[in-house]
Design an enzyme around this catalytic site. Sequence first.
Site, PDB file in Angstrom:
ATOM      1  N   ASP A   1       0.873  -1.166   0.000  1.00 57.83           N
ATOM      2  CA  ASP A   1       0.000   0.000   0.000  1.00 57.83           C
ATOM      3  C   ASP A   1       0.919   1.226   0.000  1.00 57.83           C
ATOM      4  O   ASP A   1       2.130   1.127   0.234  1.00 57.83           O
ATOM      5  CB  ASP A   1      -0.942  -0.003   1.212  1.00 57.83           C
ATOM      6  CG  ASP A   1      -2.161   0.898   0.985  1.00 57.83           C
ATOM      7  OD1 ASP A   1      -2.096   1.783   0.095  1.00 57.83           O
ATOM      8  OD2 ASP A   1      -3.166   0.754   1.694  1.00 57.83           O
TER       9      ASP A   1
HETATM   10  C1  BGC Z   1      -5.007   3.226   0.021  1.00 52.66           C
HETATM   11  C2  BGC Z   1      -5.024   2.231  -1.113  1.00 52.66           C
HETATM   12  C3  BGC Z   1      -4.842   2.946  -2.427  1.00 52.66           C
HETATM   13  C4  BGC Z   1      -3.555   3.740  -2.386  1.00 52.66           C
HETATM   14  C5  BGC Z   1      -3.257   4.494  -3.665  1.00 52.66           C
HETATM   15  C6  BGC Z   1      -3.819   4.157  -0.042  1.00 52.66           C
HETATM   16  O1  BGC Z   1      -3.991   5.220   0.830  1.00 52.66           O
HETATM   17  O2  BGC Z   1      -5.019   2.547   1.266  1.00 52.66           O
HETATM   18  O3  BGC Z   1      -6.229   1.510  -1.087  1.00 52.66           O
HETATM   19  O4  BGC Z   1      -4.848   2.031  -3.477  1.00 52.66           O
HETATM   20  O5  BGC Z   1      -3.632   4.675  -1.327  1.00 52.66           O
HETATM   21  O6  BGC Z   1      -4.071   5.616  -3.799  1.00 52.66           O
END
Ligand code: BGC
Length: 743
Positions: free
Chosen positions: A283
């Site tokens: 993530d």
């Molecule tokens: C989220 C993810 C997301 C990523 C990219 C993170 O803050 O938890 O689900 O895909 O950001 O935007």
Amino acid sequence: MAKPMLLAAAAALVLGLGSVGTGAGTAAAQTMAKDTSGTPQQRAAAMLAQMSEAEKLTLVKGYFGTDFLPAKFTAPEEARAGSAGYVPGIARLGIPPQWQADAGIGVATQGHIVSKRGRTALPSGLGVAASWDPAIAYEGGRMIGFEARADGFNVMLAGSVNLMREPRNGRNFEYAGEDPLLAGTMAGAAIAGIQSNRMISTLKHYAVNDQETDRGAYNVLLGEAEMRMSDLLAFQIALEKGDPGSVMCAYNRVNGPYACESRFLLTDVLRRDWGFAGYVMTDWGAAHSTAAAANAGLDQESGYGLQKDDHFGEKLAQALANGEVSKARLDEMAGRILTAMFAHGLIDDPASEGHAIDFATNQAVSRRAAEAGAVLLRNEGGLLPLSADARRIAVIGGHADKGVLSGGGSSQVYPLDGPGGGNAVPGLEPKSWPGPVVYYPSSPLEELKKQLPDARFDFVDGSDPAAAAAAAAQADVAIVFGTQWASESIDVAMKLDGDQDALIAAVAAANPKAVVVLQTGGPVKMPWADDVGAILEAWYPGRAGGEAIANLLTGKVNPSGRLPASFPASEAQLPYPGEPRKGEVAYTEGAAVGYKWLDKTGQEPLFPFGFGLSYTHFTIDAQRLVPGEDGAMGLVSEVTFTNSGERKGAGVVQLYASHPGWEAPQRLVGFAKVELEPGDHAVAKIAIDPRLLAVWDADLRGWVVESGDYQIHAALSSRDSAGYNTLTQEKMLFLPAGWKPKK
Ligand code: BGC
């Protein structure tokens, strides 16, 4: 603006690669990318053999796809506008960049970007799960994947399947509910739909990322067997059904280590036991180390620039040089990424921007999903569908004159700008992260007016309960809209926002023919539930939500959604009634998540898991267990199911099993959605996955179906008791392929 040091170094690396691309051998190497013979693994291995170490390193480090001023970060030029991520390609080898877009509800734009990419939003993930229809999830996935591909994305950060352990989790709307079979099946179908566009989808957030409070640091305490039978089972089923190219590891810690450096999660479970052939990406900002993460099984760091640290750039090159990470491990990391890129068509069919999108068709896909997932929770005296002779209808609150609500955070999809487009209710707080709050321009009021042209509609905004009550008192029917906004990075109270409970109570007191339409991220308390005539849970219903709600209220469409999560009567019924915790988060309920906890503790929820009404009636007439086609392990339940009412409609046959010694009195072990004409019946054949009759034995490292009697019954909800079938079973073991005893 000066670039930060680390970025400058990384950019130099990319430029360096570009110059390699002009050298001898380019044509031969690119031909290799075009030669489609061999398995994805073989093609990846052949490609890897051509690559320098610097090129392999290119594939394992992703950038944030958008400028990010707080970190003084400028996104690489080739990144797609407003996107979540970008991983450079290797031109000389014909390997395209990885262009990454959020998320599971549609093609999102990062919230701080001024010029938003307007695209079609599905209903929330929870709303789609409430359809209990994998075909709806697949079709939605296919649609949003198409839009992503049309914008030149080839990796979609979708496939969210964290279990609803905590009804107050601000991200529940992105997920698929509280049951591993339902959640895994629905998320898996969405992933398969997305990937049908020749692109990669993720499966996320791996694992046990079940609340947002303290998400970057909290440490989940949960035993292995309990985890395997709950959260991990949802991931496992989604992996099997969806075959995602990538798994995204989560922010939180699990029994000590961060999820993105957990050997247990990334290697033992995912690779060894589940045979996952794709790659693990972090993530955004979820990596915390270089060698520890790489050696635990992490293949790609995402989103450099959103966070300052950079574990898989220069630091990984150093770790390779000093032997902390082996060259073989780097080969494995890059090889897994290439394998997934070959397997899902990213190399054979490169993505490009600017393709046409048929928004009208896609909006209809979203509308059908909203119609299939809305759950009719109460309908006293057949108040719904709205009677054609209702002459005067009061519509109250929820900005129902303008549009429908959506959930916030990185998955936020923005509607197209232009006439009739844009955010229907701009300027609500919070305006910046985790906002903005977005209403899609699909007004339930306007749609109702179209369908009931002879009725008089009075709209009041709900800010004044007395005015709302006065409007309700003069109407034949009062429709009041209740909302709860939820978002990534926050947890929410298990209630409607603000004073809407008081508003609804005032309306119900003025007119018992009150219909409540809810748009919520997840379960909410309903102190007024017994006083209103009807309740329709519409979740966040997506881009065509107003039309879907009107179709359901007027009976043009018969409601067929069922709750994918229990609606507790109050926080006191939860395993942990206090505010979501920080630090050590001990999930003492173990695998008894949601209805399993409520059943085990003998508590009566407000509305149970699996519940939902229809404008027709269904009956279960007979059920029998028969052996499945695939031999001793297969078991099929044949359920005779009748539409005993007067309208066409779809019902959901649910199979629950019980066995002494389980984490809870019963488990959902199968389901089927069946549409029937009035008076018709069908025999639903539902295969039962033997793992759902098993317990995980952490010492044996396998599923064990104990000897004894198993009660299996078909039902219309988790609290619907019907006759049981008894299955007498010999002990069975299921061990993962390549099983070796524990040392
Ligand atoms: C989220 C993810 C997301 C990523 C990219 C993170 O803050 O938890 O689900 O895909 O950001 O935007």
